[in-house]
Design a protein around this motif. Structure first.
Motif, PDB file in Angstrom:
ATOM      1  N   THR A  27      33.624  37.114  27.390  1.00 62.97           N
ATOM      2  CA  THR A  27      33.212  36.348  28.342  1.00 62.97           C
ATOM      3  C   THR A  27      33.886  35.220  28.728  1.00 62.97           C
ATOM      4  OG1 THR A  27      31.014  36.825  27.358  1.00 62.97           O
ATOM      5  CG2 THR A  27      30.965  35.209  29.403  1.00 62.97           C
ATOM      6  N   PRO A  28      34.791  34.431  27.868  1.00 62.76           N
ATOM      7  CA  PRO A  28      35.267  33.312  28.842  1.00 62.76           C
ATOM      8  C   PRO A  28      36.556  33.959  29.606  1.00 62.76           C
ATOM      9  CG  PRO A  28      35.226  32.861  26.359  1.00 62.76           C
ATOM     10  CD  PRO A  28      34.391  34.179  26.440  1.00 62.76           C
ATOM     11  N   VAL A  29      37.249  34.768  29.327  1.00 62.58           N
ATOM     12  CA  VAL A  29      38.370  35.537  29.977  1.00 62.58           C
ATOM     13  C   VAL A  29      37.798  36.042  31.273  1.00 62.58           C
ATOM     14  CG1 VAL A  29      40.121  37.005  30.231  1.00 62.58           C
ATOM     15  CG2 VAL A  29      39.892  35.550  28.084  1.00 62.58           C
ATOM     16  N   TRP A  30      36.596  36.967  31.127  1.00 57.31           N
ATOM     17  CA  TRP A  30      36.214  37.661  32.263  1.00 57.31           C
ATOM     18  C   TRP A  30      35.661  36.675  33.350  1.00 57.31           C
ATOM     19  CZ3 TRP A  30      37.708  42.385  33.397  1.00 57.31           C
ATOM     20  CH2 TRP A  30      37.956  43.197  32.399  1.00 57.31           C
ATOM     21  N   GLU A  31      34.970  35.698  32.916  1.00 56.60           N
ATOM     22  CA  GLU A  31      34.300  34.687  33.714  1.00 56.60           C
ATOM     23  C   GLU A  31      35.440  33.703  34.345  1.00 56.60           C
ATOM     24  OE1 GLU A  31      31.260  32.720  31.470  1.00 56.60           O
ATOM     25  OE2 GLU A  31      29.679  34.182  31.980  1.00 56.60           O
ATOM     26  N   LYS A  32      36.267  33.546  33.675  1.00 55.88           N
ATOM     27  CA  LYS A  32      37.372  32.940  34.239  1.00 55.88           C
ATOM     28  C   LYS A  32      38.345  33.474  35.303  1.00 55.88           C
ATOM     29  CE  LYS A  32      40.338  29.220  33.911  1.00 55.88           C
ATOM     30  NZ  LYS A  32      39.621  27.665  34.296  1.00 55.88           N
ATOM     31  N   MET A  33      38.471  34.837  35.101  1.00 58.78           N
ATOM     32  CA  MET A  33      39.320  35.555  36.195  1.00 58.78           C
ATOM     33  C   MET A  33      38.187  35.679  37.462  1.00 58.78           C
ATOM     34  SD  MET A  33      41.230  38.824  34.469  1.00 58.78           S
ATOM     35  CE  MET A  33      39.831  39.273  33.414  1.00 58.78           C
ATOM     36  N   ALA A  34      36.967  36.009  37.292  1.00 63.66           N
ATOM     37  CA  ALA A  34      36.219  35.861  38.351  1.00 63.66           C
ATOM     38  C   ALA A  34      35.844  34.710  39.197  1.00 63.66           C
ATOM     39  CB  ALA A  34      34.617  36.394  38.051  1.00 63.66           C
ATOM     40  N   LYS A  35      36.026  33.561  38.541  1.00 63.00           N
ATOM     41  CA  LYS A  35      35.820  32.150  39.084  1.00 63.00           C
ATOM     42  C   LYS A  35      37.044  32.098  39.592  1.00 63.00           C
ATOM     43  CE  LYS A  35      35.158  27.365  37.971  1.00 63.00           C
ATOM     44  NZ  LYS A  35      34.976  26.356  37.089  1.00 63.00           N
ATOM     45  N   LEU A  36      38.199  32.271  39.207  1.00 63.21           N
ATOM     46  CA  LEU A  36      39.592  32.130  39.880  1.00 63.21           C
ATOM     47  C   LEU A  36      39.801  32.760  41.185  1.00 63.21           C
ATOM     48  CD1 LEU A  36      41.768  31.836  36.914  1.00 63.21           C
ATOM     49  CD2 LEU A  36      41.120  29.815  38.266  1.00 63.21           C
ATOM     50  N   ALA A  37      39.094  34.027  41.264  1.00 64.58           N
ATOM     51  CA  ALA A  37      38.930  34.825  42.512  1.00 64.58           C
ATOM     52  C   ALA A  37      37.985  34.450  43.627  1.00 64.58           C
ATOM     53  CB  ALA A  37      38.925  36.266  42.026  1.00 64.58           C
ATOM     54  N   ALA A  73      38.725  34.315  23.212  1.00 61.22           N
ATOM     55  CA  ALA A  73      37.204  34.561  22.951  1.00 61.22           C
ATOM     56  C   ALA A  73      36.764  33.492  22.143  1.00 61.22           C
ATOM     57  CB  ALA A  73      37.196  35.924  22.074  1.00 61.22           C
ATOM     58  N   LEU A  74      35.433  33.534  22.085  1.00 66.33           N
ATOM     59  CA  LEU A  74      34.649  32.394  21.420  1.00 66.33           C
ATOM     60  C   LEU A  74      35.044  32.401  19.800  1.00 66.33           C
ATOM     61  CD1 LEU A  74      31.364  32.469  23.381  1.00 66.33           C
ATOM     62  CD2 LEU A  74      33.122  30.731  23.594  1.00 66.33           C
TER      63      LEU A  74
END
Length: 431
Positions: free
Chosen positions: A34-44, A281-282
């Protein structure tokens, strides 16, 4: 009076909501990270703003591309497939479509080129180069080397940017996000095949056959990171530390980065003054390997003795300035000097092992967390194939370590980072 159109205002708004970031993924990124996928979505740009295009070297979307689309769609992000073969890489309509996105995710999974009988035939006789069915629940998995070559040939043939690659770089310049396998993102050499032992023995008097021959692409990768770094993925899990070191020496590049699986290095300002931050990852102890070979004697390759290799390891929330090599640790990590937990380190009997992954990383972390100054590990010799034994010595005399329990309030996991450990690698005789 100044009039602002809706399109102009939207473009201005996007510059406020997204950042210029390159997400270097270490391979086998899990769907549940979740941390990486959400980070990519936020940066876009985040939900209702982000538009992410998934690029593959093919005529249609690929299985990996479908997984990426599904993961972003679950986060409320608008996401589309953008297949890009060698013809479409020069298509103005495809270029325009790429330019409309606020984020790009590049997958290595590709369709075979037309008349690719040789690729298919060699993949059958080189089974270690063909991982078989992609593992469930991950993206950026290890694809056959010819698929990596397909992607690079489509987007940057012979080291020359295609119109689509120029459009991807424009997305970055405008403040967008670009992500994908870390190993293809640099402008420096891209490793195509071989393991650490075959890389180490290339050019020496030893024979590494029938191992897959070590090779790299001299034209480099997609050049989305404006720094001279060789970048590697699946680093610890596939024991690729020595493969990275050898590539640096062969390509006359001083510094390299290796990223562990299910880890991302989020690089801000990749085209100007890049600074990367580790995202995991967490609860993960994995991270990023940094190595500098500028002090390794030039004769090392022919003498099969590699000395003065300086390396570091960074974990979650550590930040690396690619230009200066300076590292910034988060405030919750503390110096380990004088509070080492163990009396001695445990050497590895198979430090370059493919069967027992992460031997290099584990041995180094034990050394930085003990009272000894060095530890000697081994890689066993073999008569068939003709592979000599290898000694690897770690020295922590000039190293500094930082560690702490993760500040997540639910785990008791202790993570360790360090800088400035040195290594020497010596090739011994065959049994």
């Amino acid at each position: 009076m100044i009039y602002i159109t809706a399109i102009t205002f939207t473009a201005w708004l996007l510059t406020l909501t997204v950042g210029q970031n390159l997400v270097l993924i270490g391979g086998n990124l899990r769907d549940d990270n979740t941390p990486v996928w959400e980070k990519m979505a936020k940066l876009a740009g985040g939900p209702n703003v982000a538009r992410i295009g998934v690029i593959s070297a093919s005529n249609a979307n690929t299985p990996e591309g479908d997984r990426v689309i599904g993961n972003f769609a679950r986060l409320g992000v608008k996401v589309i497939s953008i297949p890009v073969n060698e013809t479409r890489a020069n298509d103005s309509l495809v270029v325009s479509l790429v330019m409309e996105q606020t984020g790009i995710f590049i997958v290595e999974d590709s369709e075979d080129k037309p008349a690719s009988f040789w690729n298919r035939f060699t993949s059958l006789i080189r089974p270690v180069d063909l991982p078989g069915e992609p593992p469930m629940g991950v993206v950026c998995y290890e694809s056959p080397s010819y698929k990596r070559q397909n992607l690079l040939d489509a987007l940057r043939p012979s080291g020359i940017d295609s119109p689509v690659l120029r459009a991807i770089r424009s997305v970055l310049k405008k403040g967008g996000m670009v992500a994908g396998n870390a190993a293809i993102m640099s402008k420096s050499a891209v490793i195509v095949s071989g393991d650490s032992i075959s890389a180490l023995l290339t050019g020496t008097r030893f024979i590494s056959s029938p191992r897959v021959h070590f090779s790299f692409r001299k034209e480099g990768g997609l050049a989305l990171l404006n720094s001279d770094y060789v970048i590697e993925s699946h680093l610890s899990e596939k024991g690729r530390e020595v493969r990275t070191i050898r590539t640096l020496l062969e390509s006359n590049t001083s510094r390299g980065i290796g990223i562990d699986e299910n880890v991302a290095l989020v690089v801000n300002n990749p085209l100007s003054l890049p600074v990367g931050k580790v995202v995991t990852a967490l609860g993960a102890k994995s991270g990023v390997f940094y190595v500098d070979v500028s002090s390794v004697p030039f004769v090392s390759m022919t003498n099969a003795l590699y000395e003065n290799i300086v390396f570091s390891f960074f974990t979650v929330d550590d930040s690396l300035d690619f230009t200066s090599g300076k590292v910034i640790y988060p405030s919750w990590k503390k110096s380990m000097a004088g509070i080492e937990e163990f009396k001695s380190a445990i050497p590895s009997d198979d430090i370059l092992s493919l069967a027992w992954p992460s031997q290099w990383r584990q041995t180094a972390l034990q050394l930085i967390n003990c009272n000894e100054m060095n530890v000697t590990s081994h890689s066993p010799s073999s008569i068939v194939p003709l592979v000599p034994g290898i000694d690897i010595v770690f020295d922590r005399t000039g190293a500094v370590g930082f560690g702490a329990h993760l500040p997540d309030n639910f785990s008791n996991i202790y993570v360790i980072s360090f800088q400035g450990m040195s290594a020497s690698v010596k090739v011994l005789r065959i049994l």
